[in-house]
Design a protein around this motif. Sequence first.
Motif, PDB file in Angstrom:
ATOM      1  N   HIS A 125       4.099  10.202   5.564  1.00  0.00           N
ATOM      2  CA  HIS A 125       2.706   9.983   5.222  1.00  0.00           C
ATOM      3  C   HIS A 125       2.543  10.033   3.708  1.00  0.00           C
ATOM      4  O   HIS A 125       3.386  10.563   2.985  1.00  0.00           O
ATOM      5  CB  HIS A 125       1.778  10.979   5.928  1.00  0.00           C
TER       6      HIS A 125
ATOM      7  N   SER B  25       5.491  10.474  14.080  1.00  0.00           N
ATOM      8  CA  SER B  25       4.437   9.861  13.284  1.00  0.00           C
ATOM      9  C   SER B  25       4.933   9.213  12.001  1.00  0.00           C
ATOM     10  O   SER B  25       4.203   8.489  11.360  1.00  0.00           O
ATOM     11  CB  SER B  25       3.379  10.905  12.944  1.00  0.00           C
TER      12      SER B  25
ATOM     13  N   SER C 163      -8.319   5.969  -1.280  1.00  0.00           N
ATOM     14  CA  SER C 163      -8.856   5.386  -0.053  1.00  0.00           C
ATOM     15  C   SER C 163      -7.795   4.593   0.692  1.00  0.00           C
ATOM     16  O   SER C 163      -7.708   4.654   1.919  1.00  0.00           O
ATOM     17  CB  SER C 163     -10.052   4.494  -0.374  1.00  0.00           C
TER      18      SER C 163
ATOM     19  N   GLU D 227      -6.851  -2.958   4.825  1.00  0.00           N
ATOM     20  CA  GLU D 227      -5.620  -2.707   5.582  1.00  0.00           C
ATOM     21  C   GLU D 227      -4.534  -3.703   5.198  1.00  0.00           C
ATOM     22  O   GLU D 227      -3.364  -3.333   5.046  1.00  0.00           O
ATOM     23  CB  GLU D 227      -5.888  -2.789   7.084  1.00  0.00           C
TER      24      GLU D 227
ATOM     25  N   GLN E  95     -12.833  -3.894   5.780  1.00  0.00           N
ATOM     26  CA  GLN E  95     -11.840  -2.932   6.262  1.00  0.00           C
ATOM     27  C   GLN E  95     -10.512  -3.627   6.566  1.00  0.00           C
ATOM     28  O   GLN E  95      -9.441  -3.110   6.249  1.00  0.00           O
ATOM     29  CB  GLN E  95     -12.355  -2.201   7.505  1.00  0.00           C
TER      30      GLN E  95
ATOM     31  N   ASN F 137      -2.385   6.578   5.953  1.00  0.00           N
ATOM     32  CA  ASN F 137      -2.128   7.752   6.783  1.00  0.00           C
ATOM     33  C   ASN F 137      -2.727   7.617   8.177  1.00  0.00           C
ATOM     34  O   ASN F 137      -2.165   8.096   9.153  1.00  0.00           O
ATOM     35  CB  ASN F 137      -2.658   9.017   6.112  1.00  0.00           C
ATOM     36  N   LYS F 138      -3.873   6.954   8.287  1.00  0.00           N
ATOM     37  CA  LYS F 138      -4.539   6.836   9.589  1.00  0.00           C
ATOM     38  C   LYS F 138      -3.979   5.703  10.439  1.00  0.00           C
ATOM     39  O   LYS F 138      -3.765   5.861  11.633  1.00  0.00           O
ATOM     40  CB  LYS F 138      -6.037   6.616   9.400  1.00  0.00           C
ATOM     41  N   LYS F 139      -3.743   4.532   9.822  1.00  0.00           N
ATOM     42  CA  LYS F 139      -3.446   3.356  10.629  1.00  0.00           C
ATOM     43  C   LYS F 139      -2.052   2.770  10.423  1.00  0.00           C
ATOM     44  O   LYS F 139      -1.551   2.088  11.299  1.00  0.00           O
ATOM     45  CB  LYS F 139      -4.491   2.272  10.336  1.00  0.00           C
TER      46      LYS F 139
ATOM     47  N   THR G  34      -5.504   7.013   2.411  1.00  0.00           N
ATOM     48  CA  THR G  34      -6.096   7.495   3.654  1.00  0.00           C
ATOM     49  C   THR G  34      -5.933   6.463   4.772  1.00  0.00           C
ATOM     50  O   THR G  34      -5.615   6.824   5.907  1.00  0.00           O
ATOM     51  CB  THR G  34      -7.590   7.807   3.435  1.00  0.00           C
ATOM     52  N   ILE G  35      -6.130   5.185   4.447  1.00  0.00           N
ATOM     53  CA  ILE G  35      -5.952   4.127   5.448  1.00  0.00           C
ATOM     54  C   ILE G  35      -4.505   4.088   5.926  1.00  0.00           C
ATOM     55  O   ILE G  35      -4.237   3.964   7.122  1.00  0.00           O
ATOM     56  CB  ILE G  35      -6.387   2.761   4.877  1.00  0.00           C
TER      57      ILE G  35
ATOM     58  N   ARG H 244       0.848   4.462   9.258  1.00  0.00           N
ATOM     59  CA  ARG H 244       1.889   5.480   9.060  1.00  0.00           C
ATOM     60  C   ARG H 244       3.220   5.054   9.648  1.00  0.00           C
ATOM     61  O   ARG H 244       4.265   5.313   9.078  1.00  0.00           O
ATOM     62  CB  ARG H 244       1.422   6.784   9.682  1.00  0.00           C
ATOM     63  N   HIS H 245       3.197   4.353  10.753  1.00  0.00           N
ATOM     64  CA  HIS H 245       4.435   3.943  11.425  1.00  0.00           C
ATOM     65  C   HIS H 245       5.174   2.847  10.664  1.00  0.00           C
ATOM     66  O   HIS H 245       6.328   2.579  10.938  1.00  0.00           O
ATOM     67  CB  HIS H 245       4.133   3.479  12.845  1.00  0.00           C
TER      68      HIS H 245
END
Length: 186
Positions: free
Chosen positions: A155, A152, A173, A126, A122, A179-181, A176-177, A183-184
């Motif tokens: 995205h 936020s 995938s 990232e 993971q 967007n979740k972690k 998605t990562i 994004r900033h």
Amino acid sequence: IRDSGKIYQNVDIESDRRKGVNLSTYVNNCIKKAYTNLWALRRLAELGVSKEYLLLTYESKIRCHVEQNCPLWMFSITQELKDKIEKVQKISFFIILGKYANKEYSYNLALLNSVSLDERRQAIAENLAKKILKHPAHRNIFMFSEKSNMRSGKHVIIPRIRTTRYVNTTVPSLGTIINKKLRHKI
């Protein structure tokens, strides 16, 4: 395979017209290579080498095989293959710790100040997503939303997915990562 001084590795990937790419044979071969290098770890442990050097040997001779090209296959493997990969590290840690090893894998992880291979994959994903976002040419892999929420940030727009085969590939995938972690950082 050699080409102008560079060494390329053969990658055994099976492909089916209906089912798509089957990476399980490739991952199983990586696991097999890792198991073949366990003898060196066992032999060094028998000779009384320190835990630090045994851990270094594990990282350089065994773990490198089960993490080889992992951003390519990590999203599409089954839980059974994930367990097989984790078993390589469990066995290695039992060898490294010797008589101090515990039946609990989490205890052995804590003793060696390490993390599970799933957590490492993971983190690798990232890190790859961060590098893609920084690189101007590769950044075009993703489509970003035009609207920007000030809190936020932007995205990644993940296209409508019709098949589960595409869901488990690298680009959606990683989107998605992001967007979740991450994004900033866009």
